[in-house]
Write an enzyme that holds these catalytic residues in place. Structure first.
Site, PDB file in Angstrom:
ATOM      1  N   ASP A 455       0.847  -1.188   0.000  1.00  0.00           N
ATOM      2  CA  ASP A 455       0.000   0.000   0.000  1.00  0.00           C
ATOM      3  C   ASP A 455       0.881   1.236   0.000  1.00  0.00           C
ATOM      4  OD1 ASP A 455      -2.467  -1.127   0.026  1.00  0.00           O
ATOM      5  OD2 ASP A 455      -2.650  -1.186   2.201  1.00  0.00           O
ATOM      6  N   ASP A 704      -4.845  -3.256   4.711  1.00  0.00           N
ATOM      7  CA  ASP A 704      -5.378  -2.794   5.988  1.00  0.00           C
ATOM      8  C   ASP A 704      -6.902  -2.842   6.065  1.00  0.00           C
ATOM      9  OD1 ASP A 704      -5.974  -0.810   4.223  1.00  0.00           O
ATOM     10  OD2 ASP A 704      -5.013   0.820   5.330  1.00  0.00           O
TER      11      ASP A 704
END
Length: 1016
Positions: A455, A704
């Protein structure tokens, strides 16, 4: 419908909207308590806030009893209830989690009583996502299963059948010792993990027994009145009741609830669709927005979502603005996040590591069967009995004893426990480095990872807006511009949005701007941002003058001013440059005493990379793990971040991957070649991971959000980053508690060290099996002799007992991704085993000399062979571990402790048995009690050292052979254009059902419509 609920993008205010909703995924609140500013005037409080604010990420833990509460959070059953697998004595697993409607009628002033809480928890259990708990008894018994252990258990039964109780006891002792050590080490690692998880336990403020109370979020039950406020994580699916400052609105909420005006929003995607619908049937959006929640982890929306009375704030989403009362409508298990998490919790995958261990164990078992057959064939020619020894031979010279001995030495009973212990010790070390290993075998996968998909937000970057050097219009002062920007911001310190917060805190860098704010300003009117004017305005007074300060979308601010064409052109060019570089820009202007608007300049905002990210990426690349960035942000932001990190700028829009007309090999090539993808959704991440795996890459994936769970499960090593949702943590193999990528690099290095320890032990143990199988079977056939079964079990015990300490050895980390290369391991181990067998045969051959050969004064064949085998085998671990690091104290102490015991066996002739004549016969004279003189022992030690040195040289030379070094190494970028293109072509086909002209139903293969492909 309220204006805050419009989902239609407006190009001109994209930057402002995105930046305004930009948020930080953190459960902590500011170190500064806003109650400290109560009683101060507006601008005094503002100055104090700017001065005292501290980044919540650096704040120490607030509660002194956090550790105790964390420990209490793990309690749920008595210590002796080892058979229980749940954490709650009260939960009823069969309960579907349906909440009775009357549970949701709680009064916001009184809350629930203790009795109500107890009754509700008895039905729904704790408010937490739980994976299946380990049954300690099953875990312990698991250390007695597997092909290797089954063979050892057969050996124990065989020893009992032969009434060889010493061997039976030692074999059972080895099995129990291995099981206890492995069980204890794994439990200890799990305890470290549990304590760290407890330290980050979510807390919540609820109303109970007529007053507010801070509790662990796991203690919430449906019907609890929760206070949701900025900076907190929503602790349960909760329906908003009223603003915290307006408790009188509870009556309005109750009335609307009775009229059934609130829809069922169990799915946030349904909620989003409902808001896009023009149906006026359910007036859910009553009054003003109470809170704004970041739902990006659930829906993929990058903007925070305004929540109104009656709407549901979802479990684990972050509250970014506002403070309100809400009522918990369900428990975590049956929340949207809980239901999603349950979808990815399938059967436990034993993984690649288990397959490797089973492969090695099965191969060794096949070898044992071969050597037992060879020994029995030799025994047939010598007319050996099945169980009883013939007169004049040793008590172990029988067919069943041969089978027993070869089973003991040919099956490395310690292999499972040493590898498990090594993994468990490594997991405990990683836990101390803030990396929780949820599946031990993930360490082995991480060691071999050669691509990391990461990410951007919160991992590569700090996930915090910062204002870069602003653009100041010609003739204007930067300090005045920053002061005007601060004036045109909300000063409600209890509910600052991210843009206003970063604007105010940036004033720290401009002391003169702070002086301007100290000049006695009075605010007359503040108008927050709205999508029509696309700006924020503040009317304020100072020194008798009236000022109107504004900040907002660059075009909206430019339209206010009457600047000349050149200034306007420069302003537009700068705004365009900021947008091209991925910065979010805000224009700033002011008006004095109703005069002309004066353009001051532009603020550029960006989520900067972490300070350590660039160095971390370089280290990862040096380790042979390139980083691919996957982000939901625009491609301009992604490319700018890549430039800052020297990551490479081959970043593509996700549309090019999915709808760019690419398929098959071309599509796979794009994924391999790309440095990253922008504007990705969770399904794109899954597809990228899948394509990399199809090319032979071992892939790690960070995530996440709830929607990241499938890709985390799909990856060879799924990593939930700091601040990840509970669903992502449940799906991941490793959970990071520290921010950024540096922990990932540390974890990769540690995993490779752990891998080296396991690889060294496996080479060592295979070589030991080969050594004794070759020597003993040839000895049985040629001499009709074997080492006594009693001594053989101690050789096996010493080999495993000493090398358990390899888990604590100092290992080195390879510079490239590691893999088992089983053919190479077998070749080297066989060579080492043959050399050890030759060394043992040399010692045995000298004993046929009339002068006794290696014997200096007196000795025993059994004890001399026992000591030589014990020493050379134990020291072999120093060879297979390599010479790049010095052995640990634990390993040295364990090895030499066992060597001392083996020496005592030799000196005092323990378990040597009575001497017997071999064929051909020994010419040397041996002591009947089996004792060996000290001088002979010293010679054996010296000889064993020499053998170890020779073996070390051979091992070093073997590892220098290029073809052998590459033997068994997999192609990490294998292409199969035929298969890839065939699968791509098949994915564009669909089966159509129809009726032909004769009325016959038919199924035909047809090309899939473009709309169908888009829907997938």
């Amino acid at each position: 419908m309220a204006p805050g609920h419009s989902k239609k993008a407006v190009t001109e205010n994209d930057d402002v909207e995105k930046a305004r909703r930009f948020s930080t995924a953190t459960r902590s609140k500011s170190v500064v308590s806003v109650t400290a500013f109560e009683g101060m005037d507006e601008y005094t409080a503002l100055q104090r806030y700017i001065q005292l604010y501290r980044d919540p990420r650096t704040a120490p833990a607030a509660d002194s009893d956090a550790h105790q509460q964390a420990a209490d959070a793990g309690k749920g059953k008595a210590w002796w209830q080892f058979w229980r697998s749940g954490t709650s004595n009260l939960a009823q697993p069969a309960d579907p989690g349906v909440v009775p409607p009357d549970w949701l009628n709680t009064d916001i002033k009184q809350g629930l009583t203790s009795q109500e809480i107890e009754n509700r928890r008895r039905r729904v259990g704790w408010n937490e996502l739980t994976t299946e708990k380990t049954n300690l008894l099953k875990q312990f018994l698991g250390y007695f299963t597997g092909p290797i252990l089954y063979a050892m258990e057969v050996a124990a039964l065989l020893a009992a059948g032969l009434e060889d109780w010493v061997d039976f006891g030692v074999i059972c002792g080895i099995l129990l010792l291995n099981a206890l050590v492995g069980w204890y080490q794994e439990k200890q690692a799990a305890d470290v993990v549990a304590s760290l998880k407890g330290d980050i336990a979510m807390k919540a403020t609820v109303i109970r027994e007529g007053g507010p109370e801070t509790i662990l979020a796991r203690e919430i039950v449906p019907g609890d009145i929760i206070i949701i406020e900025e900076g907190q994580t929503v602790p349960a699916d909760a329906r908003l009741i009223c603003d915290f400052e307006s408790p009188e609105d509870f009556a309005t909420y109750t009335k609307l609830k009775e009229e059934d005006m609130f829809g069922d929003e169990s799915d946030p995607d349904d909620e989003k669709n409902d808001k896009d619908d023009d149906d006026e049937g359910n007036p859910v959006t009553q009054g003003h927005s109470m809170v704004a929640c970041d739902q990006s982890a659930i829906t993929g929306e990058s903007l925070a979502v305004d929540k109104y009375m009656g709407e549901v704030a979802y479990y684990t989403t972050g509250c970014k603005r506002g403070k309100a009362y809400a009522i918990a409508v369900t428990s975590a298990r049956t929340s949207f996040v809980g239901r999603t998490a349950s979808l990815v919790q399938g059967a436990k995958d034993q993984g690649h590591f288990k397959a490797i261990m089973n492969s090695i164990g099965t191969s060794l078992l096949v070898l044992v069967m071969f050597f037992i057959l060879a020994a029995w064939i030799g025994g047939f020619f010598r007319h050996l009995r099945i169980a009883g020894a013939r007169p004049g031979t040793g008590d172990s010279v029988t067919l069943l004893h041969y089978a027993l001995i070869l089973l003991i030495i040919g099956v490395p009973v310690g292999l499972p426990v040493v590898t498990t212990t090594t993994l468990a010790v490594g997991a405990a070390y990683l836990a101390k480095q803030k990396a929780i290993v949820q599946k031990l075998t993930a360490i082995e996968s991480l060691a071999g990872v050669d691509v990391l998909c990461s990410d951007k937000t919160g991992t590569l970057t700090a996930n915090q807006l910062s204002i870069r050097e602003p653009y100041v219009a010609e003739g204007q002062d930067v300090n005045w511009m920053m002061a005007v920007a601060a004036l045109a911001s909300s000063h409600n310190l209890k509910s600052l949005d991210p843009i206003d917060k970063v604007t105010l805190l940036t004033i720290k860098r401009y002391p003169k701007a702070r002086e301007i704010l100290d000049m006695g300003w009075k605010t007359e009117k503040f108008t927050p941002f709205d999508p029509v004017s696309k700006r924020i305005t503040t009317v304020c007074h100072m020194g008798g003058d009236k000022y109107v300060c504004a900040k907002g979308a660059p075009k909206a601010i430019l339209n206010l001013s009457n600047c000349d064409a050149e200034t306007a052109a420069l302003f537009r060019d700068k705004a365009t440059e900021f947008a091209r570089r991925g910065f979010r820009s805000l224009g700033v202007a002011f008006q004095k005493n109703d005069g002309d608007w004066i353009l001051l300049g532009l603020l550029s905002m960006f989520d900067p990379p972490r300070e350590d990210t660039a160095q971390t990426i370089i280290e990862a690349q040096q380790l042979g793990v390139p980083v691919k960035m996957l982000t939901g942000d625009a491609i301009a932001i992604a490319k700018e971040t890549c430039k800052m990190l020297a990551l490479g700028t081959k970043v593509y829009n996700s549309q090019k991957l999915i709808h760019g007309g690419l398929a098959g090999t071309t599509q796979h090539d794009l994924v391999e070649r790309a440095d990253g993808f922008a504007e990705v959704f969770p399904e794109h991440k899954y597809q990228v991971v899948e394509m990399l795996q199809q090319r032979g890459h071992l892939t790690a994936m960070t995530g996440d959000g709830v929607n990241d769970a499938p890709s985390l499960k799909k990856a060879d090593c799924g990593i939930a980053v700091e601040g990840a949702s509970e669903a992502a943590q449940a799906a991941a193999d490793i959970v990071f508690l520290a921010p950024g990528l540096s922990t990932i690099v540390l974890a990769i290095k540690t995993a490779r060290e752990i891998f080296q320890r396991m690889k060294a032990y496996i080479q060592y143990r295979i070589a030991l099996c080969i050594h004794l199988e070759i020597y003993l079977v040839t000895s049985m056939i040629i001499l009709n002799e074997t080492i006594r079964a009693d001594l053989v079990v101690f050789i096996a015990l010493f080999a495993d007992l000493a090398t358990v300490a390899v888990a604590y050895d100092n290992a080195y980390s390879e510079e490239r991704p590691v893999e088992w290369q089983l053919p190479k391991i077998w070749v080297i181990s066989v060579v080492l085993g043959i050399l050890l067998a030759i060394a043992t045969w040399i010692v045995r051959a000298t004993l046929f000399l009339p002068n006794g050969g290696i014997i200096q004064n007196y000795g025993s064949v059994q004890e001399i062979l026992f000591l030589e085998i014990a020493l050379t085998e134990n020291w072999l671990i120093f060879v297979t571990r390599g010479g790049k690091t010095f052995p640990s104290f634990q390993l040295i102490a364990a090895i030499f402790g066992v060597d001392a015991i083996a020496t005592l066996f030799c000196v005092f002739g323990w378990l040597s048995g009575a001497p017997y004549q071999t064929n051909p016969a020994d010419l040397a004279q041996f002591r009947p009690d089996g004792w060996v003189d000290v001088v002979t022992v010293v010679v054996i030690w010296a000889y064993s050292i020499g053998v170890t040195i020779v073996i070390a040289i051979v091992y070093f030379l073997l590892n220098k052979i290029t073809w052998l070094d590459e033997l068994g190494r997999k192609d990490r970028s294998r292409k199969d254009p035929v298969i890839e293109n065939t699968i791509a072509a098949l994915s564009k086909l669909a089966i159509e059902h129809g009726t032909d002209k004769h009325g016959t139903e038919r199924y035909v293969l047809a090309t899939r419509l473009a709309e169908e492909e888009d829907d997938e």
